[in-house]
Design an enzyme around this catalytic site. Structure first.
Site, PDB file in Angstrom:
ATOM      1  N   ASP A  98       0.832  -1.214   0.000  1.00 43.38           N
ATOM      2  CA  ASP A  98       0.000   0.000   0.000  1.00 43.38           C
ATOM      3  C   ASP A  98       0.864   1.261   0.000  1.00 43.38           C
ATOM      4  O   ASP A  98       1.969   1.257   0.532  1.00 43.38           O
ATOM      5  CB  ASP A  98      -0.915  -0.021   1.238  1.00 43.38           C
ATOM      6  CG  ASP A  98      -2.088   0.932   1.103  1.00 43.38           C
ATOM      7  OD1 ASP A  98      -2.337   1.442  -0.011  1.00 43.38           O
ATOM      8  OD2 ASP A  98      -2.754   1.171   2.126  1.00 43.38           O
ATOM      9  N   HIS A 105       2.319   3.450  -9.042  1.00 43.20           N
ATOM     10  CA  HIS A 105       2.131   2.011  -9.281  1.00 43.20           C
ATOM     11  C   HIS A 105       3.331   1.432 -10.035  1.00 43.20           C
ATOM     12  O   HIS A 105       3.754   0.307  -9.772  1.00 43.20           O
ATOM     13  CB  HIS A 105       0.835   1.758 -10.055  1.00 43.20           C
ATOM     14  CG  HIS A 105      -0.391   2.132  -9.279  1.00 43.20           C
ATOM     15  ND1 HIS A 105      -0.633   1.663  -8.007  1.00 43.20           N
ATOM     16  CD2 HIS A 105      -1.439   2.947  -9.568  1.00 43.20           C
ATOM     17  CE1 HIS A 105      -1.777   2.173  -7.560  1.00 43.20           C
ATOM     18  NE2 HIS A 105      -2.280   2.960  -8.492  1.00 43.20           N
ATOM     19  N   LEU A 162      10.415 -20.819  -4.801  1.00 39.98           N
ATOM     20  CA  LEU A 162       9.446 -19.897  -4.191  1.00 39.98           C
ATOM     21  C   LEU A 162       8.113 -19.936  -4.942  1.00 39.98           C
ATOM     22  O   LEU A 162       8.089 -19.868  -6.174  1.00 39.98           O
ATOM     23  CB  LEU A 162      10.018 -18.465  -4.253  1.00 39.98           C
ATOM     24  CG  LEU A 162       9.077 -17.335  -3.841  1.00 39.98           C
ATOM     25  CD1 LEU A 162       8.843 -17.331  -2.331  1.00 39.98           C
ATOM     26  CD2 LEU A 162       9.637 -15.979  -4.282  1.00 39.98           C
TER      27      LEU A 162
HETATM   28  C1  IPE Z   1      -5.527  -2.665  -0.199  1.00 39.21           C
HETATM   29  O1  IPE Z   1      -5.165  -1.337  -0.334  1.00 39.21           O
HETATM   30  C2  IPE Z   1      -5.489  -3.352  -1.536  1.00 39.21           C
HETATM   31  C3  IPE Z   1      -4.168  -3.492  -2.155  1.00 39.21           C
HETATM   32  C4  IPE Z   1      -3.034  -3.122  -1.635  1.00 39.21           C
HETATM   33  C5  IPE Z   1      -4.172  -4.115  -3.448  1.00 39.21           C
HETATM   34  P1  IPE Z   1      -6.243  -0.181  -0.507  1.00 39.21           P
HETATM   35  O2  IPE Z   1      -5.483   1.074  -0.615  1.00 39.21           O
HETATM   36  O3  IPE Z   1      -7.167  -0.512  -1.620  1.00 39.21           O
HETATM   37  O4  IPE Z   1      -7.034  -0.278   0.859  1.00 39.21           O
HETATM   38  P2  IPE Z   1      -7.891   0.813   1.634  1.00 39.21           P
HETATM   39  O5  IPE Z   1      -8.856   1.389   0.645  1.00 39.21           O
HETATM   40  O6  IPE Z   1      -6.934   1.834   2.141  1.00 39.21           O
HETATM   41  O7  IPE Z   1      -8.548   0.052   2.743  1.00 39.21           O
HETATM   42  C1  IPE Z   2      -1.608   0.264  -3.338  1.00 43.95           C
HETATM   43  O1  IPE Z   2      -1.377   1.626  -3.367  1.00 43.95           O
HETATM   44  C2  IPE Z   2      -1.854  -0.314  -4.711  1.00 43.95           C
HETATM   45  C3  IPE Z   2      -3.243  -0.683  -4.986  1.00 43.95           C
HETATM   46  C4  IPE Z   2      -4.220  -0.650  -4.127  1.00 43.95           C
HETATM   47  C5  IPE Z   2      -3.551  -1.129  -6.331  1.00 43.95           C
HETATM   48  P1  IPE Z   2      -2.550   2.681  -3.373  1.00 43.95           P
HETATM   49  O2  IPE Z   2      -2.895   2.995  -4.790  1.00 43.95           O
HETATM   50  O3  IPE Z   2      -3.680   2.228  -2.535  1.00 43.95           O
HETATM   51  O4  IPE Z   2      -1.832   3.926  -2.703  1.00 43.95           O
HETATM   52  P2  IPE Z   2      -2.470   4.965  -1.701  1.00 43.95           P
HETATM   53  O5  IPE Z   2      -3.043   4.191  -0.567  1.00 43.95           O
HETATM   54  O6  IPE Z   2      -3.517   5.715  -2.461  1.00 43.95           O
HETATM   55  O7  IPE Z   2      -1.325   5.821  -1.294  1.00 43.95           O
HETATM   56 MG    MG Z   3      -4.067   2.442  -0.549  1.00 43.28          MG
END
Ligand code: IPE
Ligand code: IPE
Ligand code: MG
Length: 243
Positions: A23, A40, A134
């Site tokens: 995240d 990303h 792995l």
């Molecule tokens: C969880 O992260 C999903 C992934 C890392 C793929 P999100 O950014 O979507 O989660 P919330 O919305 O903060 O709970």
């Molecule tokens: C995690 O990073 C990746 C996915 C959920 C696909 P985020 O895109 O949720 O990044 P933040 O939480 O907005 O910083």
């Molecule tokens: Mg996120």
């Protein structure tokens, strides 16, 4: 509070199964005045290094949360951009993954993804299916509740067919019908970016997992920080309800 510094990794006690909620890509990009997709993209680079380090450390199963069943709520450009990056990642990394004997698996219903992404994923699954190193599980269009519902539906169908009675159902029967069927539960779930929640990841499997949270945003998550998180896990006392 646990100190963030004084952890010594014990290479003899590496967890078998590590799960990671990757995240913070969006915030990483925002901090730099870049579009979210740049975050990303940087996240994919971080992932490459974590897969390599997992292999070197002797982790047997690495499960990463790449796209949740809730992430469809994001703008379509971001969603399709993530799927495009996935194709690029798979095409670039597949030979090296295969050379390192890594077996790729997908957790989640990836049939909803664009055709080109499905093709890239299936090429990776097919090419690495007999590898014995792995196991790299990518959770894609994955949700813990969705996964449990699928298992429940299958068991309900078996009951309706008369193959099983409701009284015969066991926890193992549910576990066997999850994407993780046959693999151990993660000893540790790591989440980056300072968010303290599970967001529908591995709900059943994390019943007794240790959670390690780090403020580091996913694109900045280095192999050194990964080792620090594992060392933090190693410092925990697991009791499983006992004394
Ligand atoms: C969880 O992260 C999903 C992934 C890392 C793929 P999100 O950014 O979507 O989660 P919330 O919305 O903060 O709970
Ligand atoms: C995690 O990073 C990746 C996915 C959920 C696909 P985020 O895109 O949720 O990044 P933040 O939480 O907005 O910083
Ligand atoms: Mg996120």
């Amino acid at each position: 509070m646990e100190s963030k510094q004084n952890y010594q990794l014990d290479r003899e006690r590496i967890p078998q199964h590590v799960a990671i909620v990757m995240d913070g890509n969006g915030r990483w990009a925002k901090k730099r005045g870049l579009p979210r997709l740049a975050g990303h993209n940087a996240g994919m680079e971080a992932l490459k290094e974590i897969v390599k380090r997992s292999d070197v450390l002797g982790v047997k199963y690495l499960t990463v949360y790449a796209f949740s069943t809730e992430n469809w709520k994001r703008p379509v450009e971001e969603v399709s951009g993530i799927f495009k990056l996935l194709i690029v990642y798979m095409k670039k990394e597949l030979d090296e993954l295969h050379a390192n004997n890594v077996k790729v698996k997908i957790f989640g219903d990836y049939s909803r993804l664009p055709k080109e992404s499905i093709d890239a994923l299936e090429t990776a699954l097919e090419k690495t299916k007999n590898n014995t190193g792995l196991t790299f599980n990518i959770a894609l269009n994955y949700g813990g509740r969705d996964e449990i519902m699928r298992a429940v539906r299958r068991l309900a169908a078996e009951c309706c067919d008369g193959q099983l009675t409701a009284e015969q159902l066991t926890e193992d029967m549910v576990s066997d019908r999850l994407y993780t069927g046959g693999i151990p539960d993660p000893e540790v779930v790591i989440r980056t970016s300072g968010e303290l929640r599970l967001s529908n990841f591995l709900l059943w499997q994390s019943a007794y997992s240790e959670f390690v949270f780090t403020d580091v945003l996913w694109p900045d998550f280095s192999p050194e920080e990964y080792e620090r998180c594992i060392a933090e896990f190693q410092g925990r006392k697991r009791r499983y309800g006992g004394v």
